[in-house]
Design a protein around this motif. Structure first.
Motif, mmCIF file in Angstrom:
data_model
loop_
_atom_site.group_PDB
_atom_site.id
_atom_site.type_symbol
_atom_site.label_atom_id
_atom_site.label_comp_id
_atom_site.label_asym_id
_atom_site.label_seq_id
_atom_site.Cartn_x
_atom_site.Cartn_y
_atom_site.Cartn_z
ATOM 1 N N ARG A 527 23.258 -92.016 -14.424
ATOM 2 C CA ARG A 527 22.292 -91.259 -15.240
ATOM 3 C C ARG A 527 22.343 -89.771 -14.907
ATOM 4 O O ARG A 527 22.403 -88.921 -15.818
ATOM 5 N N ASP A 528 22.341 -89.450 -13.620
ATOM 6 C CA ASP A 528 22.283 -88.042 -13.228
ATOM 7 C C ASP A 528 23.635 -87.354 -13.314
ATOM 8 O O ASP A 528 23.697 -86.125 -13.428
ATOM 9 N N ARG A 529 24.717 -88.128 -13.283
ATOM 10 C CA ARG A 529 26.032 -87.521 -13.492
ATOM 11 C C ARG A 529 26.263 -87.205 -14.960
ATOM 12 O O ARG A 529 26.810 -86.165 -15.314
ATOM 13 N N LEU A 530 25.843 -88.137 -15.825
ATOM 14 C CA LEU A 530 25.991 -87.915 -17.273
ATOM 15 C C LEU A 530 24.868 -87.059 -17.848
ATOM 16 O O LEU A 530 24.988 -86.508 -18.937
ATOM 17 N N LYS A 531 23.763 -86.968 -17.113
ATOM 18 C CA LYS A 531 22.547 -86.273 -17.571
ATOM 19 C C LYS A 531 22.021 -86.899 -18.867
ATOM 20 O O LYS A 531 21.809 -86.221 -19.881
ATOM 21 N N ILE A 532 21.839 -88.211 -18.798
ATOM 22 C CA ILE A 532 21.228 -88.972 -19.897
ATOM 23 C C ILE A 532 20.023 -89.708 -19.323
ATOM 24 O O ILE A 532 20.153 -90.441 -18.341
ATOM 25 N N HIS A 533 18.862 -89.495 -19.905
ATOM 26 C CA HIS A 533 17.639 -90.108 -19.350
ATOM 27 C C HIS A 533 16.821 -90.735 -20.478
ATOM 28 O O HIS A 533 16.605 -90.120 -21.523
ATOM 29 N N VAL A 534 16.367 -91.935 -20.243
ATOM 30 C CA VAL A 534 15.616 -92.666 -21.263
ATOM 31 C C VAL A 534 14.271 -92.025 -21.589
ATOM 32 O O VAL A 534 13.734 -92.198 -22.689
ATOM 33 N N ASP A 535 13.697 -91.257 -20.649
ATOM 34 C CA ASP A 535 12.369 -90.672 -20.864
ATOM 35 C C ASP A 535 12.400 -89.273 -21.465
ATOM 36 O O ASP A 535 11.369 -88.590 -21.520
ATOM 37 N N ILE A 536 13.569 -88.817 -21.934
ATOM 38 C CA ILE A 536 13.638 -87.519 -22.616
ATOM 39 C C ILE A 536 13.112 -87.721 -24.038
ATOM 40 O O ILE A 536 13.852 -87.867 -25.009
ATOM 41 N N ARG A 537 11.812 -87.770 -24.145
ATOM 42 C CA ARG A 537 11.138 -87.977 -25.441
ATOM 43 C C ARG A 537 9.676 -87.571 -25.291
ATOM 44 O O ARG A 537 9.180 -87.419 -24.168
ATOM 45 N N PRO A 538 8.964 -87.401 -26.399
ATOM 46 C CA PRO A 538 7.561 -86.968 -26.340
ATOM 47 C C PRO A 538 6.685 -87.974 -25.598
ATOM 48 O O PRO A 538 6.992 -89.175 -25.529
ATOM 49 N N TRP A 539 5.572 -87.485 -25.086
ATOM 50 C CA TRP A 539 4.601 -88.303 -24.350
ATOM 51 C C TRP A 539 4.145 -89.505 -25.159
ATOM 52 O O TRP A 539 3.992 -90.611 -24.632
ATOM 53 N N GLU A 540 3.935 -89.289 -26.447
ATOM 54 C CA GLU A 540 3.416 -90.349 -27.311
ATOM 55 C C GLU A 540 4.364 -91.554 -27.390
ATOM 56 O O GLU A 540 3.937 -92.668 -27.673
ATOM 57 N N GLU A 541 5.644 -91.326 -27.128
ATOM 58 C CA GLU A 541 6.631 -92.407 -27.236
ATOM 59 C C GLU A 541 6.868 -93.135 -25.911
ATOM 60 O O GLU A 541 7.638 -94.106 -25.872
ATOM 61 N N LEU A 542 6.230 -92.696 -24.859
ATOM 62 C CA LEU A 542 6.414 -93.343 -23.555
ATOM 63 C C LEU A 542 5.613 -94.630 -23.464
ATOM 64 O O LEU A 542 4.521 -94.739 -24.036
ATOM 65 N N SER A 543 6.136 -95.577 -22.732
ATOM 66 C CA SER A 543 5.396 -96.819 -22.486
ATOM 67 C C SER A 543 4.296 -96.559 -21.461
ATOM 68 O O SER A 543 4.330 -95.561 -20.738
ATOM 69 N N GLU A 544 3.345 -97.454 -21.369
ATOM 70 C CA GLU A 544 2.264 -97.320 -20.383
ATOM 71 C C GLU A 544 2.835 -97.306 -18.967
ATOM 72 O O GLU A 544 2.335 -96.588 -18.091
ATOM 73 N N LYS A 545 3.876 -98.080 -18.757
ATOM 74 C CA LYS A 545 4.503 -98.145 -17.436
ATOM 75 C C LYS A 545 5.108 -96.789 -17.059
ATOM 76 O O LYS A 545 4.984 -96.331 -15.916
ATOM 77 N N ASP A 546 5.736 -96.126 -18.033
ATOM 78 C CA ASP A 546 6.337 -94.814 -17.757
ATOM 79 C C ASP A 546 5.265 -93.737 -17.599
ATOM 80 O O ASP A 546 5.414 -92.823 -16.794
ATOM 81 N N ARG A 547 4.185 -93.841 -18.363
ATOM 82 C CA ARG A 547 3.095 -92.871 -18.220
ATOM 83 C C ARG A 547 2.429 -92.975 -16.845
ATOM 84 O O ARG A 547 1.914 -91.992 -16.317
ATOM 85 N N GLU A 548 2.467 -94.159 -16.282
ATOM 86 C CA GLU A 548 1.812 -94.392 -14.995
ATOM 87 C C GLU A 548 2.407 -93.512 -13.899
ATOM 88 O O GLU A 548 1.727 -93.132 -12.960
ATOM 89 N N LYS A 549 3.692 -93.158 -14.019
ATOM 90 C CA LYS A 549 4.341 -92.315 -13.013
ATOM 91 C C LYS A 549 3.650 -90.962 -12.895
ATOM 92 O O LYS A 549 3.497 -90.429 -11.797
ATOM 93 N N ASP A 550 3.244 -90.410 -14.018
ATOM 94 C CA ASP A 550 2.542 -89.117 -13.997
ATOM 95 C C ASP A 550 1.088 -89.292 -13.577
ATOM 96 O O ASP A 550 0.543 -88.457 -12.846
#
Length: 573
Positions: A527-550
Motif C-alpha cells: 500500500r505505501d509503496r504504491l501509495k494506494i489507500h482504501v480510505d482516500i475518500r470523503p468522511w461520509e463514505e467511511l465505514s463506522e469501523k474506519d471512523r472509529e480510528k479518528d
C-alpha cells in the motif's frame, strides 16, 4: 584567506616599486640591463636585503644613488618574505594542534558538514538542539588540501568534504551526532554512503545519530523511510530539511485561525515568493490548515513568472489542487495594485522573498495595500519568514526597525531546531500508542523502532491538535497554569463527529499531498509503496469501523495531554 590576500597585494606593490627603482638606479648609473635581469634583481629583493656598497663595486660604480622606490622595496620586501614564512609555519601549527585536539579530546561530539552558504546558520540550529555538546564544523571548499581555524569555540576544518581522509580528521567514528547539510542533495547522499562505509570498518560499533538534509520534496518523503544501509552499524538516520522545519514552525505559529475568529468564511493566506522556502510553506499549509468550517484553504501566491512557478509546484505535488485553492498573482500586477483586489480575505501573509535588497519594499507594499482597505497595522498578520541567513546584511539590519513599525513580524531570526521539538514528539508518541491499541491496527512497531515516515504521520496529527482545540475556544497549557481545566468529555460529546471529520480531512490532505490515490485495500507495505489507500475518500463514505480510528484518538486527548504535563482550558483572549 584574507591575510594571504593582504600579503599578496603588498608583495605585488613592492615588486612594482622595486622594478621601477632598479630601472631608475641603472639609468642614474648609466648602465644598460636586460628585462630578465631586472626581474631577477627585483625577485632578489624578497630573498635578501641588497648590500649596495658591495653591489656598486661589482658594477664598478664609483658614485651611486639609491632611488627612493628601490630603497623602500629593498628594506620592506625581506620582511614580507619573513611574514609569509611565519604565516605558513603558524598555519601548519594551527592545523596540527587542531587535528591533535580533535583526535585526543573529542568524544561523543557533533560533526556538522556544510558549505560556506549555510554553515553559520546551521551552527545556530545545531546549538539549539545540542546545547552542551562539542561541535566540529567541516566546510566544503572543493580543494584536496585542508586548513583549520576556530570560530568562537568551534574548530572549523575547510577542505573537500568527499575526501575520506578529511572526514577522518573530524574523528567522525567517535562522534555521537553527524549533521550532513550541503546545498546539494546528491552530495549529501554520497556523503552518507561514505560515512556508513567508514563506520563499517570500526571494530567496536556504537550508536550514531545521522541527520541528513534533503531539500527536494519528493526525495525528502522517499528518504523518510531510510534507517541506514546496515542495521548492525548502529547508525540511526533521520531526514530533515532546514526549509521544511522553518516552514512547519512558521505555519504552526501563525495559523490564520489565530487572527480570523469568524470561523464560517473560507480561510485565505498569501505567500510571496515561490522558491524552495515558498514551496515548503504552501505544502505545509496544505497539510495543516484544515478548520471546522470544512472549507478548502485559499492560497494566493505572488511571484514573477507565476504561471510557470505554479506549474513547477504542481509537478512536485500533482494532487495539490484537490487540497487547496490556488490564486496565482503576477508580481508586477501586485506591485501596481492600490488595494488587495483578488485576495482581500487574507488573514496571514508569509513573505519568503529570496532577494534581501527587495524584502523591505515587498513587505511594505503588502502592508500598504491592506492598510488602504482596513486601516489597521495588525491585519492581516504579515510574517517575514526566517531571515537568519541574511541578517548579516547591513541593508536588512536597517530595514527591520521600519518593518516592525508597520506591523511586520520576523519569524525565528536566530535559527530553528533541525530536530522535531520534544513536546510535539511526546504527544505524537501518545497518539501512536492510542492508535496501536485499536483492534484494526496496521502498525505494531514501538515508537523507537519506527522510521521518520511513520513517525511523521503522528507528528502532523499532534501539530494539528491546537487548531482543533481553538475551534472549540480551548487551548492546551501546562498543568501549573492558574486557569481551571474544562470538562472536555462533556464538550467533546457535542463536537466529536465534527472534530473526527476535521481530523480525517487533515489526514486525507497529507496523503494527497504525498501522492496517494484511492484504491482497494492492500497489505501495508505494498500500500505505501504504491501509495494506494482504501480510505482516500470523503468522511461520509467511511465505514463506522474506519471512523472509529479518528474518534478513539479524540476521546483520549485529555489523557494524552496529561501524560505530557498539560491540561485543557478556555483560551485567554
Amino acid at each position: 584567506m584574507r591575510r594571504w590576500l593582504v600579503l599578496a597585494v603588498i608583495a605585488a606593490f613592492l615588486f612594482v616599486l622595486g622594478f621601477i627603482g632598479w630601472i631608475e638606479f641603472f639609468d642614474i648609473a648609466g648602465k644598460s640591463v636586460s628585462i630578465f635581469s631586472l626581474f631577477q634583481l627585483t625577485f632578489g629583493l624578497f630573498i635578501r636585503e641588497t648590500f649596495f656598497p658591495g653591489f656598486a663595486d661589482i658594477l664598478n660604480l664609483a658614485d651611486y644613488r639609491i632611488p627612493l622606490f628601490l630603497d623602500i622595496a629593498r628594506i620592506v620586501a625581506p620582511w614580507i618574505t619573513l611574514s609569509v614564512f611565519i604565516t605558513l609555519v603558524l598555519s601548519l601549527l594551527r592545523n596540527l594542534t587542531t587535528v591533535l585536539a580533535i583526535r585526543l579530546f573529542y568524544r561523543n561530539h557533533i560533526v556538522v558538514i556544510s558549505d560556506d552558504v549555510n554553515s553559520n546558520y546551521l551552527l545556530n540550529c545545531v546549538r539549539l538542539d545540542f546545547l552542551d555538546s562539542k561541535i566540529v564544523l567541516l566546510k566544503d571548499t572543493k580543494v584536496q588540501d585542508f586548513s583549520c581555524r576556530r570560530f568562537e569555540d568551534i574548530p572549523v576544518i575547510s577542505g573537500s568534504i568527499e575526501d575520506p581522509s578529511i572526514l577522518k580528521i573530524t574523528a567522525i567514528n567517535r562522534a555521537k551526532h553527524i549533521v550532513i547539510a550541503t546545498n546539494d542533495d546528491s552530495v549529501n547522499v554520497r556523503l552518507l554512503r561514505s560515512i556508513e562505509h567508514t563506520l563499517s570498518r570500526k571494530r567496536k560499533k556504537k550508536n550514531i545519530e545521522i541527520w541528513l538534509q534533503i531539500e527536494d520534496f519528493k526525495s525528502f518523503e522517499t528518504f523518510k523511510g531510510y534507517k541506514g544501509e546496515d542495521p548492525s552499524l548502529g547508525t540511526d538516520v533521520h531526514i530533515f530539511s532546514v526549509f521544511q522545519r522553518i516552514a512547519a514552525d512558521t505555519v504552526d505559529r501563525f495559523s490564520p485561525d489565530r487572527y480570523d475568529t469568524t470561523g464560517g468564511s473560507q480561510r485565505e493566506i498569501a505567500v510571496l515568493g515561490l522558491d524552495t522556502l515558498g514551496q515548503w510553506l504552501v505544502l505545509e499549509a496544505a497539510q495543516m490548515y484544515h478548520f471546522a468550517n470544512m472549507k478548502k484553504l485559499r492560497v494566493t501566491i505572488i511571484d514573477s513568472e507565476i504561471e510557470n512557478k505554479v506549474k513547477s509546484l504542481l509537478r512536485i505535488c500533482p494532487l495539490l489542487k484537490k487540497v487547496i485553492e490556488i490564486n496565482p498573482v503576477e508580481l508586477l500586477d501586485f506591485l501596481q495594485m492600490d488595494s488587495p483586489e483578488s485576495f482581500s480575505g487574507v488573514s496571514t501573509c508569509f513573505i519568503a522573498w529570496p532577494k534581501v535588497e527587495e524584502m523591505e519594499y515587498i513587505s511594505r507594499k503588502m502592508r500598504q495595500l491592506f492598510f488602504n482597505s482596513r486601516e489597521l497595522l495588525d491585519s492581516p498578520a504579515i510574517v517575514l519568514v526566517d531571515i537568519s541567513s541574511c541578517l548579516c546584511s547591513e541593508i536588512m539590519k536597517e530595514s527591520l526597525e521600519t518593518l516592525e513599525a508597520i506591523g511586520v513580524t520576523v519569524s525565528r531570526p536566530a535559527g530553528i531546531s533541525i530536530k522535531n521539538e520534544e513536546e510535539c514528539d511526546c504527544l505524537a508518541m501518545q497518539i501512536h500508542n492510542v492508535y496501536s491499541n485499536l483492534s484494526q491496527k496496521e502498525l505494531e512497531l514501538e515508537w523507537s523502532n519506527m522510521n521518520d515516515y511513520f513517525k511523521d504521520e503522528n507528528r502532523y496529527a499532534a501539530r494539528h491538535l491546537p487548531i482543533k482545540l481553538r475551534s472549540l475556544g480551548l487551548e492546551a497549557v501546562p498543568t501549573d497554569d492558574p486557569r481551571e481545566a474544562v470538562d472536555f468529555k462533556e464538550i467533546l460529546e457535542r463536537s466529536e463527529q465534527l472534530l473526527a471529520q476535521l481530523e480525517h480531512n487533515r489526514w486525507l490532505a497529507r496523503k494527497l499531498v504525498n501522492g496517494y490515490i484511492h484504491g482497494k485495500k492492500l497489505e501495508r507495505k505494498l500500500r505505501d509503496r504504491l501509495k494506494i489507500h482504501v480510505d482516500i475518500r470523503p468522511w461520509e463514505e467511511l465505514s463506522e469501523k474506519d471512523r472509529e480510528k479518528d474518534l478513539v484518538v479524540l476521546r483520549n486527548i485529555e489523557n494524552m495531554l496529561r501524560e505530557i504535563g498539560k491540561k485543557i482550558v478556555p483560551i485567554k483572549y
